[in-house]
Design an enzyme around this catalytic site. Sequence first.
Site, short mmCIF file in Angstrom:
data_model
loop_
_atom_site.label_atom_id
_atom_site.label_comp_id
_atom_site.label_asym_id
_atom_site.label_seq_id
_atom_site.Cartn_x
_atom_site.Cartn_y
_atom_site.Cartn_z
N LYS A 34 0.85 -1.20 0.00
CA LYS A 34 0.00 0.00 0.00
C LYS A 34 0.88 1.25 0.00
O LYS A 34 2.10 1.16 0.23
CB LYS A 34 -0.92 -0.02 1.22
CG LYS A 34 -0.21 0.00 2.55
CD LYS A 34 -1.19 -0.05 3.70
CE LYS A 34 -0.46 -0.05 5.02
NZ LYS A 34 -1.30 0.37 6.13
N ARG A 130 -8.95 0.38 15.83
CA ARG A 130 -8.84 1.28 14.68
C ARG A 130 -9.99 0.91 13.76
O ARG A 130 -11.11 1.31 14.01
CB ARG A 130 -7.46 1.11 14.02
CG ARG A 130 -7.20 2.10 12.92
CD ARG A 130 -5.79 1.98 12.33
NE ARG A 130 -5.50 0.69 11.72
CZ ARG A 130 -4.37 0.42 11.06
NH1 ARG A 130 -3.43 1.34 10.95
NH2 ARG A 130 -4.16 -0.77 10.53
N TYR A 250 19.18 29.28 7.41
CA TYR A 250 18.11 30.04 8.06
C TYR A 250 18.22 30.00 9.58
O TYR A 250 18.51 28.95 10.16
CB TYR A 250 16.74 29.44 7.70
CG TYR A 250 16.34 29.67 6.27
CD1 TYR A 250 16.14 30.95 5.77
CD2 TYR A 250 16.12 28.59 5.42
CE1 TYR A 250 15.75 31.14 4.45
CE2 TYR A 250 15.73 28.78 4.11
CZ TYR A 250 15.54 30.06 3.63
OH TYR A 250 15.16 30.25 2.33
N MET A 298 14.39 24.04 1.88
CA MET A 298 13.48 23.34 0.97
C MET A 298 14.24 22.53 -0.08
O MET A 298 13.90 21.38 -0.37
CB MET A 298 12.57 24.38 0.28
CG MET A 298 11.44 23.76 -0.48
SD MET A 298 10.41 24.99 -1.28
CE MET A 298 9.51 25.66 0.09
C1 LIG Z 1 -3.87 -4.26 8.08
C2 LIG Z 1 -2.41 -4.24 7.90
N1 LIG Z 1 -1.76 -5.40 7.72
C3 LIG Z 1 -0.42 -5.46 7.54
C4 LIG Z 1 0.34 -4.31 7.55
C5 LIG Z 1 1.83 -4.40 7.37
O1 LIG Z 1 2.48 -3.99 8.54
P1 LIG Z 1 4.09 -3.95 8.62
O2 LIG Z 1 4.51 -2.96 7.61
O3 LIG Z 1 4.36 -3.49 10.00
O4 LIG Z 1 4.56 -5.31 8.32
C6 LIG Z 1 -0.29 -3.08 7.73
C7 LIG Z 1 0.51 -1.86 7.77
O5 LIG Z 1 0.25 -0.87 8.34
C8 LIG Z 1 -1.70 -3.05 7.93
O6 LIG Z 1 -2.36 -1.89 8.10
#
Ligand SMILES: Cc1ncc(COP(=O)(O)O)c(C=O)c1O
Length: 355
Positions: A34, A130, A250, A298
Site C-alpha cells: 500500500k 482502529r 536560516y 526546501m
Molecule cells: C492491516 C495491515 N496489515 C499489515 C500491515 C503491514 O504492517 P508492517 O509494515 O508493520 O509489516 C499493515 C501496515 O500498516 C496493515 O495496516
Amino acid sequence: MRPATLTIHLGHLALNYRLLHKRAGSSEIMAVIKADAYGHGLFAVSDTLIQEGCKTFAVTDAAEGALLRQHTHHDINIILLSGIFDAEDALLCQTYKLTPVLSQLEQINHLKTAHYVGNVWLKIDTGMARIGVESLSAFITQMKDHPFNIVGLMSHLACADTPESPLNRMQLDAFRQLQQTTHFPAYSLLNSAGLIALSSQIETDVVRPGIALYGDEPIPSQPLGLKPVMQLGSKIMQIRPIKKGQSVSYGATWIAPTDMLIAVVALGYADGLPRLLSNQGQALHESGYLPIVGRICMDYCLLAVTSNTVQAGDEVIFFGYAQHAPTAAEVAQQCQTISYELFTGMQPRLTRHYL
Ligand SMILES: Cc1ncc(COP(=O)(O)O)c(C=O)c1O
C-alpha cells in the site's frame, strides 16, 4: 538535472521476500504494498514480487488497486486494506476484480448498490481499536442473501513490534478463539513484526508483511538478515569556505567553530529529507560521515566538511543500503519517527533509479 535521487534496489527486495517466504513456512504471503509500496514504487515492487512467486497483494484503496490491476497481466489477488469508501469504489472492485476488506456495515450497502459479486475479506477488531467490526454476527446477518464470497477473516496487532506487550497475548487469545468458533476459508493476523516474533504462538493461513519487505528489521533483536531497499542520496553542488564565527542557513542556528569548508547539497525537505535532521543528521561521503549543519532548507542542506578530499560533484548518501550508510530506522529515530514515515515521505520530484 538535479541530482537528488532515490535508488530502489529490487534485488534486495527479492532477497527480503525470499527470507520472509521461508520464515512464513506454509502460510501464504499477502505482500503489503500500500501507499505506493511504502514509497518504493507500486509497479516496480509488484513486478519484482510477482517474479518471486507472490500472488496476493494488499494495497490501500480501490484507486490504488485499479492502478495495479491495469498495470499487471498476471492473475494476482488484490486486497484493499481500507476497504471501500462509497459505491464508486465498489464499482471499481467489480470492474477490476479487487477484493475489499470490510470493516463497517455501510460498506455492505455500497457493495449492494454497485451489484458487487465477488470476494471479500472481513476485518475484526481484537484490540487495535482502529478499523474492524466489533460484532461478527451482526455483520454476517447483514451480508446474508447477497452473493459475496467471504474468503477470510483478518485482524491487526497493535504492538507486534513489542513482543512482550500484554496486548499481544490478549489479541492472540481473541483471534485464536475466533479461529476455533468460526469457519472462514482463511485467517490472517500477523504483520512483519508478528511474523518474526509471534508466529510460533499462532497458526494462520496468510501473513501480511510490509516493512520487512523493504528491509527494515521489525525486531532488531531477532534480525532476519533483511537488506535495505531504498537509498536516498544527492550530490554536492559547491564547497564554500566560511570563517570562524560565521553562521550558516536560516535562523543562524549553527556557527562555525573555526575557519572551515561547508558543502552545499542539492537535497532538502521538499524532497523528503526531514527538517528535524537539522543540526543532528549526517550524510555518508566516500571519506566518512559529514554532519548536517544549520537548518535543512526546501531544496538544500549543508554539511560540515571534515576532509580535504570532499569535492563538488561528489555523491552523499543520507540513508540506504550502501556499506556504512545510516539505516532508515536510525535516521527515523533521530527525528522521532519510524522508517514507514520516512519512506512514504519521499517526494515525487526525486529522480528514481531502479536496480
Ligand atoms: C492491516 C495491515 N496489515 C499489515 C500491515 C503491514 O504492517 P508492517 O509494515 O508493520 O509489516 C499493515 C501496515 O500498516 C496493515 O495496516
